[in-house]
Motif scaffolding. Structure first.
Motif, PDB file in Angstrom:
ATOM      1  N   GLU A   1       0.832  -1.198   0.000  1.00 24.59           N
ATOM      2  CA  GLU A   1       0.000   0.000   0.000  1.00 24.59           C
ATOM      3  C   GLU A   1       0.870   1.253   0.000  1.00 24.59           C
ATOM      4  OE1 GLU A   1      -3.940   1.528   2.428  1.00 24.59           O
ATOM      5  OE2 GLU A   1      -2.345   0.536   3.550  1.00 24.59           O
TER       6      GLU A   1
ATOM      7  N   MET B   1       2.501   1.539  -3.454  1.00 29.35           N
ATOM      8  CA  MET B   1       1.529   1.983  -4.450  1.00 29.35           C
ATOM      9  C   MET B   1       1.199   3.467  -4.270  1.00 29.35           C
ATOM     10  SD  MET B   1       0.926  -0.427  -6.567  1.00 29.35           S
ATOM     11  CE  MET B   1       2.664  -0.837  -6.356  1.00 29.35           C
ATOM     12  N   LYS B   2       1.152   3.911  -3.016  1.00 28.04           N
ATOM     13  CA  LYS B   2       0.894   5.334  -2.762  1.00 28.04           C
ATOM     14  C   LYS B   2       2.028   6.184  -3.316  1.00 28.04           C
ATOM     15  CE  LYS B   2      -0.165   8.734   0.820  1.00 28.04           C
ATOM     16  NZ  LYS B   2       0.697   9.744   0.206  1.00 28.04           N
TER      17      LYS B   2
ATOM     18  N   LYS C   1       3.988   5.426  -5.870  1.00 27.06           N
ATOM     19  CA  LYS C   1       3.874   5.436  -7.328  1.00 27.06           C
ATOM     20  C   LYS C   1       2.727   6.353  -7.782  1.00 27.06           C
ATOM     21  CE  LYS C   1       5.836   0.843  -8.112  1.00 27.06           C
ATOM     22  NZ  LYS C   1       7.001   1.351  -8.885  1.00 27.06           N
ATOM     23  N   LYS C   2       1.618   6.309  -7.037  1.00 29.47           N
ATOM     24  CA  LYS C   2       0.482   7.179  -7.348  1.00 29.47           C
ATOM     25  C   LYS C   2       0.882   8.642  -7.207  1.00 29.47           C
ATOM     26  CE  LYS C   2      -4.041   8.476  -5.481  1.00 29.47           C
ATOM     27  NZ  LYS C   2      -5.031   8.217  -4.400  1.00 29.47           N
ATOM     28  N   ASP C   3       1.584   8.945  -6.104  1.00 30.30           N
ATOM     29  CA  ASP C   3       2.010  10.332  -5.872  1.00 30.30           C
ATOM     30  C   ASP C   3       3.006  10.786  -6.938  1.00 30.30           C
ATOM     31  OD1 ASP C   3       0.407  10.558  -3.665  1.00 30.30           O
ATOM     32  OD2 ASP C   3       1.991  10.157  -2.205  1.00 30.30           O
ATOM     33  N   GLU C   4       3.856   9.869  -7.398  1.00 28.74           N
ATOM     34  CA  GLU C   4       4.827  10.212  -8.446  1.00 28.74           C
ATOM     35  C   GLU C   4       4.107  10.602  -9.732  1.00 28.74           C
ATOM     36  OE1 GLU C   4       8.563   8.200 -10.927  1.00 28.74           O
ATOM     37  OE2 GLU C   4       7.591   7.103  -9.288  1.00 28.74           O
ATOM     38  N   ALA C   5       3.088   9.807 -10.111  1.00 28.89           N
ATOM     39  CA  ALA C   5       2.313  10.114 -11.318  1.00 28.89           C
ATOM     40  C   ALA C   5       1.583  11.439 -11.158  1.00 28.89           C
ATOM     41  CB  ALA C   5       1.321   8.987 -11.590  1.00 28.89           C
ATOM     42  N   LYS C   6       1.032  11.667  -9.969  1.00 25.61           N
ATOM     43  CA  LYS C   6       0.326  12.919  -9.709  1.00 25.61           C
ATOM     44  C   LYS C   6       1.265  14.112  -9.810  1.00 25.61           C
ATOM     45  CE  LYS C   6      -0.557  14.162  -5.481  1.00 25.61           C
ATOM     46  NZ  LYS C   6      -1.114  14.244  -4.096  1.00 25.61           N
TER      47      LYS C   6
END
Length: 350
Positions: free
Chosen positions: A260, A263-264, A266-271
């Motif tokens: 988790e 994944m957070k 990676k999500k923050d990197e894309a954002k």
């Protein structure tokens, strides 16, 4: 309405349990405990994000009669039901539509019950079911031209089997201004699988009083919190010894906790990369994509500015509150005397 329904020339493989229009909320819940209803079916089948098998189990075993006023959504749904029914009638003048005030029980499968919104007489197809839905705008994306959410398919299939009918029509208002109709035909393969799932749930959980395993859903979390609440709590220093098999669960918990976090990241990197592309712009759109990317500046209310500009108005809404942190620091022992259970439980493994 009751007298009119008695005169209907309809033969169903179901028996009338009770006229629900005569029941109190508590009586209605008591009758719902005697079987599996249409709104329970999708939870038992695992396709309802708002209701889990454990949640349905708890509802059957320990229904809660609320003294609170119904939610705004529930109240609006009750108000809109006759309106939606009239719209359906006007759009389908070839159909005869009758409101059903009865709770029904399947003769073939007595654990299956149904409280349908209406019965329909089609000159070509015979009798069917009318189900009325008043949905919020945010669920619009779940509907296509002929597609409806899976929980509705399960609910309609449950009703068709309980009453032994071949079709169900959903009349749906979405966002208060969009009307849709969806026709669901009996699918015996779906119904056979659903009956098996419901029978297993009734025989192996309800009748044996054995709760199903939680499934990680919010509904299961709420059910667990309700089942094991503060009233029956044990002291914190009373340690329960678990079997060694529980180690697999703690390992799974730690693994997914790490995943988790990853994944957070990676999500923050894309954002952040998208934020970098927007720069000083607050809104962007990718060519060919209907959705918009927004990185907007939020606003906050400045109470100090109101106090400076409009002191009299500020004073009207000033409500002094206890500084609990300061009280705890000054009187730590006294502070503990007034600690009470909040009803919430926290979980960790460390």
């Amino acid at each position: 309405q009751y007298r009119r329904q008695k005169k209907l020339n309809i033969k169903l493989d179901a028996i009338k349990i009770v006229n629900v229009s005569t029941l109190t909320g508590e009586q209605w819940l008591e009758h719902r405990q005697t079987g599996i209803g249409g709104s329970d079916a999708s939870g038992i089948a695992g396709v309802n994000k708002y209701k889990s098998k454990l949640g349905v189990f708890l509802d059957k075993k320990n229904p809660i009669v609320s003294n609170e006023s119904p939610s705004e959504a529930a109240e609006m749904g009750h108000i809109m039901e006759p309106v939606i029914r009239e719209v359906f009638k006007k759009r389908n003048p070839h159909l005869k539509v009758y409101q059903s005030n009865f709770m029904w029980r399947s003769i073939k499968y007595p654990f299956m019950i149904a409280n349908v919104d209406g019965l329909i007489k089609d000159p070509q197809r015979g009798w069917g079911i009318l189900e009325i839905k008043n949905m919020s705008e945010y669920r619009l994306k779940e509907f296509g031209e002929e597609e409806i959410p899976i929980e509705f398919i399960i609910q309609g299939s449950h009703y068709m089997e309980t009453l032994n009918l071949d079709f169900c029509i959903f009349a749906v208002f979405i966002g208060g201004n969009k009307y849709r109709e969806f026709h669901l035909q009996r699918d015996d393969a779906v119904i056979d699988a659903l009956v098996q799932i419901e029978e297993d749930f009734w025989q192996n959980h309800i009748l044996t009083d054995v709760a199903p395993d939680p499934d990680g859903s919010e509904s299961s979390g709420k059910a667990l919190a309700s089942m094991y609440n503060a009233e029956d709590k044990k002291p914190k220093d009373e340690i329960l010894e678990l079997p060694s098999t529980a180690k697999e669960l703690t390992q799974a918990y730690e693994y997914y906790n790490e995943q988790e976090a990853e994944m957070k990241k990676k999500k923050d990197e894309a954002k952040q990369q998208l934020q970098s592309m927007l720069g000083v712009h607050q809104t962007a759109q990718i060519e060919g994509d209907e959705k918009k990317i927004r990185w907007t500046f939020s606003q906050s209310f400045k109470g100090d500015l109101l106090k400076e500009k409009e002191p009299d108005l500020y004073a009207q809404f000033l409500k002094p509150t206890l500084d609990a942190k300061a009280f705890q620091k000054a009187y730590p022992s006294k502070y503990k005397e007034f600690m009470v259970d909040s009803g919430k439980r926290t979980f960790n493994y460390k």
